[in-house]
Design an enzyme around this catalytic site. Structure first.
Site, PDB file in Angstrom:
ATOM      1  N   TYR A  86      -5.282   5.309  -9.068  1.00 13.21           N
ATOM      2  CA  TYR A  86      -6.465   4.547  -8.645  1.00 13.21           C
ATOM      3  C   TYR A  86      -7.703   4.995  -9.424  1.00 13.21           C
ATOM      4  O   TYR A  86      -8.583   4.186  -9.725  1.00 13.21           O
ATOM      5  CB  TYR A  86      -6.700   4.700  -7.144  1.00 13.21           C
ATOM      6  CG  TYR A  86      -5.734   3.908  -6.310  1.00 13.21           C
ATOM      7  CD1 TYR A  86      -6.030   2.610  -5.909  1.00 13.21           C
ATOM      8  CD2 TYR A  86      -4.507   4.447  -5.934  1.00 13.21           C
ATOM      9  CE1 TYR A  86      -5.142   1.869  -5.148  1.00 13.21           C
ATOM     10  CE2 TYR A  86      -3.605   3.711  -5.177  1.00 13.21           C
ATOM     11  CZ  TYR A  86      -3.918   2.424  -4.789  1.00 13.21           C
ATOM     12  OH  TYR A  86      -3.030   1.693  -4.046  1.00 13.21           O
ATOM     13  N   CYS A 124       0.808  -1.217   0.000  1.00 10.67           N
ATOM     14  CA  CYS A 124       0.000   0.000   0.000  1.00 10.67           C
ATOM     15  C   CYS A 124       0.843   1.269   0.000  1.00 10.67           C
ATOM     16  O   CYS A 124       1.647   1.488   0.910  1.00 10.67           O
ATOM     17  CB  CYS A 124      -0.918  -0.014   1.229  1.00 10.67           C
ATOM     18  SG  CYS A 124      -1.869   1.515   1.427  1.00 10.67           S
TER      19      CYS A 124
END
Length: 332
Positions: free
Chosen positions: A185, A51
């Protein structure tokens, strides 16, 4: 037994654009009433090496020497096959975090709020004694480490968030967040062609502008690494190994940008950056595991890409010529 069906996406608007959820726990650290007390050994930072939001907090923790002050728990790069989006501690013995004794990160969220219904995200700071989430504000967490946690910085710790640059750092970091960090994203999780192409164009316009900026600056604000560089690094280092293919951000790779590529290697070869970067975990997650907006899908044929060659991150970059300095950090 077949795979459990995951819940559908909830972070997509009517036009197919990805809208990231807001952070639930954002109480600041400090000594004022209502703030989280700054105490060594009181908290555990939970992250997943895959992440980017979590990675930047781990980089700053390392650079500032907070490893012995705030412990670290690491979740698996693979999402668990359960009826919700979560992170699990399958890398640890018996599948539980050795300090908190939890199997899933959602447990610390529910301990803090029994009615919590959002996605349990990383990074999250957990009160060890109470086993509850107290801060998951990834956008400000590095700033908290750089300011409120200063009494616990190692000797001669660098200044990543100098006061005279904070307004400029915040402004650039906000742009980087919307157009690059979250921009990839927005491409990968878009549910319409229009939303994807809009995000794609914004992303590469910004990368082109950063490429130009870094033609005359060793780092984003000159000769020394700042918090903004940490934030940009976390996305750039994942770009060619994950986002380029998995998120269809495929106009250019970072290796195709001479200045961004040299800049990325410069940072990667800095203690705290490359040594906290796990390319294998990153590839496994983005190509084999489920995500958040396409959470019931997996990579094509569940095959892990063999490339790219990440040994080139250690190749010579010659960025020192832009500053005439060997040191990369401003020491107060």
């Amino acid at each position: 037994m077949g795979e459990t069906k995951k819940q559908g996406p909830t972070e997509v608007d009517e036009k197919g654009k990805f809208i990231r959820q807001k952070n639930r726990f954002s109480t600041t650290f400090g000594s004022e009433a209502g703030e989280l007390p700054v105490e060594a050994g009181k908290y555990r930072l939970l992250w997943a090496a895959v992440c980017p939001w979590a990675h930047r907090s781990v980089i700053v923790r390392s650079v500032l020497g907070l490893e012995d002050v705030i412990s670290l728990g690491t979740a698996s790069p693979m999402r668990p096959n359960i009826d919700r989006v979560d992170w699990e501690f399958s890398l640890d013995k018996n599948g539980v975090d050795p300090v908190l004794g939890i199997k899933y990160i959602s447990e610390v969220y529910l301990q803090a709020d029994a009615k919590y219904e959002g996605r349990p995200t990383v990074p999250v700071i957990v009160d060890i004694a109470e086993k509850k989430a107290v801060n998951n504000d990834y956008f400000r967490l590095t700033n908290h480490f750089e300011t409120a946690w200063k009494p616990f910085h190692k000797e001669n710790a660098p200044e990543l968030y100098p006061e005279h640059l904070r307004e400029e750092i915040d402004a650039l970091s906000d742009i980087i967040f919307h157009e690059v960090n979250n921009g990839v994203y927005k491409c990968g999780f878009a549910r319409s062609q229009e939303a994807y192409e809009e995000a794609y164009d914004v992303l590469f316009i910004r990368l082109d502008e950063l490429e130009k900026r870094l033609s005359t600056h060793r780092f984003l604000f000159g000769d020394y690494i700042t918090d903004s560089d940490v934030r940009l690094y976390a996305t750039l280092v994942r770009f060619d190994v994950a986002y380029y293919a998995a998120f269809k951000t495929n106009r250019n790779r970072i290796v195709d940008f001479p200045n961004l590529w040299g800049y990325l290697r410069d940072l990667y070869q800095t203690p705290g950056f490359g040594d906290t970067t796990d390319f294998e975990a990153i590839k496994i997650h983005y190509h084999l595991s489920n995500h958040i907006a396409n959470d019931d899908q997996k990579g094509p044929n569940n095959i892990l890409p063999k490339g790219p060659d990440t040994s080139i991150f250690n190749s010579k970059h010659d960025r020192e010529a832009l500053s005439g300095k060997e040191e990369k950090f401003l020491i107060q």
